[in-house]
Design a protein around this motif. Structure first.
Motif, PDB file in Angstrom:
ATOM      1  N   VAL A   1       0.857  -1.185   0.000  1.00 24.47           N
ATOM      2  CA  VAL A   1       0.000   0.000   0.000  1.00 24.47           C
ATOM      3  C   VAL A   1       0.895   1.237   0.000  1.00 24.47           C
ATOM      4  CG1 VAL A   1      -1.812   1.261   1.213  1.00 24.47           C
ATOM      5  CG2 VAL A   1      -1.795  -1.254   1.251  1.00 24.47           C
ATOM      6  N   SER A   2       0.667   2.139  -0.962  1.00 28.19           N
ATOM      7  CA  SER A   2       1.572   3.272  -1.153  1.00 28.19           C
ATOM      8  C   SER A   2       0.819   4.594  -1.279  1.00 28.19           C
ATOM      9  CB  SER A   2       2.439   3.058  -2.404  1.00 28.19           C
ATOM     10  OG  SER A   2       3.123   1.831  -2.355  1.00 28.19           O
ATOM     11  N   PRO A   3       0.499   5.269  -0.179  1.00 28.53           N
ATOM     12  CA  PRO A   3      -0.034   6.629  -0.280  1.00 28.53           C
ATOM     13  C   PRO A   3       1.081   7.594  -0.690  1.00 28.53           C
ATOM     14  CG  PRO A   3       0.295   6.032   2.013  1.00 28.53           C
ATOM     15  CD  PRO A   3       0.599   4.795   1.214  1.00 28.53           C
ATOM     16  N   TYR A   4       0.732   8.652  -1.429  1.00 32.58           N
ATOM     17  CA  TYR A   4       1.749   9.603  -1.874  1.00 32.58           C
ATOM     18  C   TYR A   4       1.121  10.961  -2.159  1.00 32.58           C
ATOM     19  CZ  TYR A   4      -0.011   8.521  -6.587  1.00 32.58           C
ATOM     20  OH  TYR A   4      -0.812   8.342  -7.687  1.00 32.58           O
ATOM     21  N   VAL A   5       1.982  11.950  -2.341  1.00 26.19           N
ATOM     22  CA  VAL A   5       1.564  13.295  -2.722  1.00 26.19           C
ATOM     23  C   VAL A   5       2.335  13.688  -3.968  1.00 26.19           C
ATOM     24  CG1 VAL A   5       1.489  15.727  -2.073  1.00 26.19           C
ATOM     25  CG2 VAL A   5       1.023  13.978  -0.353  1.00 26.19           C
ATOM     26  N   TRP A   6       1.601  14.047  -5.015  1.00 23.58           N
ATOM     27  CA  TRP A   6       2.207  14.487  -6.273  1.00 23.58           C
ATOM     28  C   TRP A   6       1.974  15.980  -6.417  1.00 23.58           C
ATOM     29  CZ3 TRP A   6       0.117  13.029 -11.808  1.00 23.58           C
ATOM     30  CH2 TRP A   6       1.023  13.515 -12.772  1.00 23.58           C
ATOM     31  N   GLY A   7       3.037  16.760  -6.291  1.00 21.00           N
ATOM     32  CA  GLY A   7       2.932  18.213  -6.423  1.00 21.00           C
ATOM     33  C   GLY A   7       2.985  18.617  -7.879  1.00 21.00           C
ATOM     34  N   ALA A   8       1.908  18.368  -8.607  1.00 22.69           N
ATOM     35  CA  ALA A   8       1.906  18.535 -10.061  1.00 22.69           C
ATOM     36  C   ALA A   8       1.554  19.956 -10.490  1.00 22.69           C
ATOM     37  CB  ALA A   8       0.945  17.544 -10.699  1.00 22.69           C
ATOM     38  N   SER A   9       2.354  20.490 -11.388  1.00 23.58           N
ATOM     39  CA  SER A   9       2.022  21.709 -12.121  1.00 23.58           C
ATOM     40  C   SER A   9       1.472  21.312 -13.484  1.00 23.58           C
ATOM     41  CB  SER A   9       3.263  22.582 -12.289  1.00 23.58           C
ATOM     42  OG  SER A   9       3.804  22.955 -11.035  1.00 23.58           O
TER      43      SER A   9
ATOM     44  N   ARG B   1       9.870   7.044  -0.209  1.00 27.96           N
ATOM     45  CA  ARG B   1      10.188   7.332  -1.601  1.00 27.96           C
ATOM     46  C   ARG B   1      10.100   8.828  -1.894  1.00 27.96           C
ATOM     47  NH1 ARG B   1       6.621   4.689  -5.677  1.00 27.96           N
ATOM     48  NH2 ARG B   1       4.985   5.604  -4.391  1.00 27.96           N
ATOM     49  N   VAL B   2      11.007   9.305  -2.721  1.00 26.95           N
ATOM     50  CA  VAL B   2      10.945  10.668  -3.245  1.00 26.95           C
ATOM     51  C   VAL B   2      11.370  10.610  -4.704  1.00 26.95           C
ATOM     52  CG1 VAL B   2      13.299  11.172  -2.466  1.00 26.95           C
ATOM     53  CG2 VAL B   2      11.729  13.052  -2.952  1.00 26.95           C
ATOM     54  N   GLY B   3      10.661  11.345  -5.562  1.00 28.06           N
ATOM     55  CA  GLY B   3      10.986  11.255  -6.975  1.00 28.06           C
ATOM     56  C   GLY B   3      10.294  12.323  -7.790  1.00 28.06           C
ATOM     57  N   TYR B   4      10.116  12.027  -9.077  1.00 29.68           N
ATOM     58  CA  TYR B   4       9.528  12.990 -10.011  1.00 29.68           C
ATOM     59  C   TYR B   4       8.672  12.225 -11.017  1.00 29.68           C
ATOM     60  CZ  TYR B   4       9.290  17.433 -12.518  1.00 29.68           C
ATOM     61  OH  TYR B   4       8.850  18.618 -13.075  1.00 29.68           O
ATOM     62  N   ARG B   5       7.536  12.825 -11.363  1.00 32.57           N
ATOM     63  CA  ARG B   5       6.621  12.182 -12.309  1.00 32.57           C
ATOM     64  C   ARG B   5       6.118  13.196 -13.324  1.00 32.57           C
ATOM     65  NH1 ARG B   5       0.727   9.186 -11.200  1.00 32.57           N
ATOM     66  NH2 ARG B   5       0.414   8.559 -13.386  1.00 32.57           N
ATOM     67  N   ALA B   6       5.898  12.730 -14.555  1.00 32.64           N
ATOM     68  CA  ALA B   6       5.304  13.553 -15.604  1.00 32.64           C
ATOM     69  C   ALA B   6       4.297  12.714 -16.383  1.00 32.64           C
ATOM     70  CB  ALA B   6       6.377  14.096 -16.548  1.00 32.64           C
ATOM     71  N   LEU B   7       3.127  13.305 -16.657  1.00 32.78           N
ATOM     72  CA  LEU B   7       2.073  12.641 -17.427  1.00 32.78           C
ATOM     73  C   LEU B   7       1.589  13.593 -18.506  1.00 32.78           C
ATOM     74  CD1 LEU B   7      -0.029  10.399 -17.957  1.00 32.78           C
ATOM     75  CD2 LEU B   7      -1.481  11.495 -16.224  1.00 32.78           C
ATOM     76  N   TYR B   8       1.744  13.186 -19.752  1.00 28.09           N
ATOM     77  CA  TYR B   8       1.282  13.990 -20.891  1.00 28.09           C
ATOM     78  C   TYR B   8       0.067  13.315 -21.515  1.00 28.09           C
ATOM     79  CZ  TYR B   8       1.030  15.740 -25.691  1.00 28.09           C
ATOM     80  OH  TYR B   8       0.583  16.264 -26.868  1.00 28.09           O
ATOM     81  N   GLN B   9      -0.991  14.118 -21.807  1.00 31.27           N
ATOM     82  CA  GLN B   9      -2.207  13.595 -22.428  1.00 31.27           C
ATOM     83  C   GLN B   9      -2.655  14.542 -23.538  1.00 31.27           C
ATOM     84  OE1 GLN B   9      -4.247  13.350 -18.521  1.00 31.27           O
ATOM     85  NE2 GLN B   9      -4.796  11.255 -19.103  1.00 31.27           N
ATOM     86  N   ASP B  10      -2.911  13.981 -24.706  1.00 30.11           N
ATOM     87  CA  ASP B  10      -3.409  14.732 -25.852  1.00 30.11           C
ATOM     88  C   ASP B  10      -4.755  14.136 -26.238  1.00 30.11           C
ATOM     89  OD1 ASP B  10      -3.861  16.197 -28.104  1.00 30.11           O
ATOM     90  OD2 ASP B  10      -2.288  15.253 -29.316  1.00 30.11           O
ATOM     91  N   TYR B  11      -5.835  14.775 -25.729  1.00 23.41           N
ATOM     92  CA  TYR B  11      -7.188  14.253 -25.936  1.00 23.41           C
ATOM     93  C   TYR B  11      -8.053  15.337 -26.558  1.00 23.41           C
ATOM     94  CZ  TYR B  11     -11.975  12.848 -24.838  1.00 23.41           C
ATOM     95  OH  TYR B  11     -13.308  12.538 -24.918  1.00 23.41           O
TER      96      TYR B  11
ATOM     97  N   GLY C   1       6.271   9.903  -0.982  1.00 25.10           N
ATOM     98  CA  GLY C   1       5.341   8.888  -0.501  1.00 25.10           C
ATOM     99  C   GLY C   1       6.052   7.797   0.284  1.00 25.10           C
ATOM    100  N   VAL C   2       5.273   6.789   0.649  1.00 21.03           N
ATOM    101  CA  VAL C   2       5.802   5.651   1.397  1.00 21.03           C
ATOM    102  C   VAL C   2       5.069   4.403   0.942  1.00 21.03           C
ATOM    103  CG1 VAL C   2       4.168   6.047   3.294  1.00 21.03           C
ATOM    104  CG2 VAL C   2       6.231   4.684   3.708  1.00 21.03           C
ATOM    105  N   SER C   3       5.790   3.293   0.838  1.00 20.83           N
ATOM    106  CA  SER C   3       5.200   2.006   0.492  1.00 20.83           C
ATOM    107  C   SER C   3       5.263   1.086   1.713  1.00 20.83           C
ATOM    108  CB  SER C   3       5.945   1.355  -0.682  1.00 20.83           C
ATOM    109  OG  SER C   3       5.816   2.128  -1.848  1.00 20.83           O
ATOM    110  N   LEU C   4       4.106   0.592   2.141  1.00 23.83           N
ATOM    111  CA  LEU C   4       4.000  -0.286   3.307  1.00 23.83           C
ATOM    112  C   LEU C   4       3.714  -1.700   2.811  1.00 23.83           C
ATOM    113  CD1 LEU C   4       1.765   2.042   5.521  1.00 23.83           C
ATOM    114  CD2 LEU C   4       4.256   1.780   5.606  1.00 23.83           C
ATOM    115  N   ARG C   5       4.515  -2.637   3.293  1.00 21.80           N
ATOM    116  CA  ARG C   5       4.457  -4.017   2.813  1.00 21.80           C
ATOM    117  C   ARG C   5       3.777  -4.905   3.857  1.00 21.80           C
ATOM    118  NH1 ARG C   5       8.310  -7.385  -0.274  1.00 21.80           N
ATOM    119  NH2 ARG C   5       8.355  -9.467   0.624  1.00 21.80           N
ATOM    120  N   PHE C   6       2.695  -5.575   3.437  1.00 22.52           N
ATOM    121  CA  PHE C   6       1.941  -6.434   4.346  1.00 22.52           C
ATOM    122  C   PHE C   6       1.954  -7.882   3.843  1.00 22.52           C
ATOM    123  CE2 PHE C   6       0.119  -2.204   4.668  1.00 22.52           C
ATOM    124  CZ  PHE C   6       0.090  -2.004   6.033  1.00 22.52           C
TER     125      PHE C   6
END
Length: 296
Positions: free
Chosen positions: A70-78, A260-270, A291-296
């Protein structure tokens, strides 16, 4: 090799002394062995095992039990790009600080079920923002709701053990995992001025295919990366998604965790058809992820 005839010439007292030395000799030999032998593999006659026993890491690699991550996270997307609605073209340039200032509610998270070789996952995001202004003694309100759900599966086609184990007692590995799935997007905007209210909603589903990479740098640090391409004019004309994370394994409330700390980009052409209500969304969402990933 010891000659049995020579042993027969020894006196009973000498034989007794040799028997007392045997346990110490076995201990010294075992302590200097290059691997830890499995006691169950040594025959009762005391002869050496005929096969090299498996190492601890090899035993761990055979553990394919199912688990939930289970991995809750926050994406600070512009947001940057272009949009088109009701015959009007607009340049999209919304920094994350602006979204945060008008944020009403947001939830982001990922749930994965895997046995280490095969896995399925669901990744979801929901964000609602609103802002209000007074216009000629009337309150003008604008609300925007964005929903994004991706569901897919992956299979580990390549795994190379790097030696040793990580902080959750599994072998350190470099792994490659092709993935495929569907990504559903819905955008809803509402505008109200006094007693008048109008809203517009669009939604679409994109198939996608991609690749996931994972590597244990050492016992605690790791890197995970993922990229996929989709749309194929089924939903959007094209969608591109890429993300990379640096992780640190630890324990939270007795549960194995990967910060976890990182960077994400999502491009959509609709775009919709050429009706008077034609809508186009040619936008990239991009920004840091924590975010953080919790392993059960």
């Amino acid at each position: 090799m010891i000659n049995p005839r020579w042993l027969a010439t020894l006196s009973p007292s000498t034989m007794k002394g040799l028997r007392g030395c045997i346990p110490a000799a076995v201990f010294l030999i075992s302590a200097n062995a290059a691997y830890a032998a499995d006691p169950a593999s040594i025959p009762e006659s005391g002869t050496a095992p005929t096969a090299i026993p498996e190492t601890r890491a090899a035993n761990q690699s055979l553990d394919r039990s199912w688990r939930v991550i289970v991995s809750p996270y926050v994406w600070g997307a512009s947001l940057t790009g272009q949009s088109y609605l009701y015959g009007r073209h607009a340049h999209v340039d919304i920094p994350f600080s602006e979204t945060l200032k008008n944020l009403d509610f947001s939830f982001m998270g990922n749930v994965e079920v895997t046995n280490g070789t095969f896995g399925v996952y669901v990744d979801g995001q929901y964000t609602k923002t609103s802002q209000h202004e007074n216009v000629y003694n009337n309150r003008l309100g604008l609300s925007v709701t964005s929903s994004l759900i991706a569901a897919g599966a992956y299979y580990r086609v390549y795994e190379h053990q790097l030696g040793g184990t990580n902080a959750i007692d599994r072998p350190r590995v470099f792994a490659i995992e092709p993935t495929a799935g569907l990504r559903w997007t819905r955008l809803k905007a509402g505008l109200n001025l006094g007693p008048y209210e109008v809203s517009r909603k669009v939604e679409w589903v994109d198939p996608f295919v991609g690749l996931r990479l994972y590597v244990d740098l050492d016992e605690r640090w790791n890197i995970a990366a993922e990229g996929d391409v989709g749309g194929f004019s089924v939903g959007s004309d094209l969608s591109l998604n890429g993300q990379i994370y640096l992780g640190y394994r630890t324990e939270l409330l007795g549960v194995p965790a990967n910060l976890r700390v990182g960077y994400r980009a999502l491009y959509q052409d609709y775009k919709t058809n050429n009706s008077p209500e034609r809508f186009a969304w040619d936008v990239t969402q991009h920004g840091p992820v924590v975010g953080v990933s919790l392993r059960f």
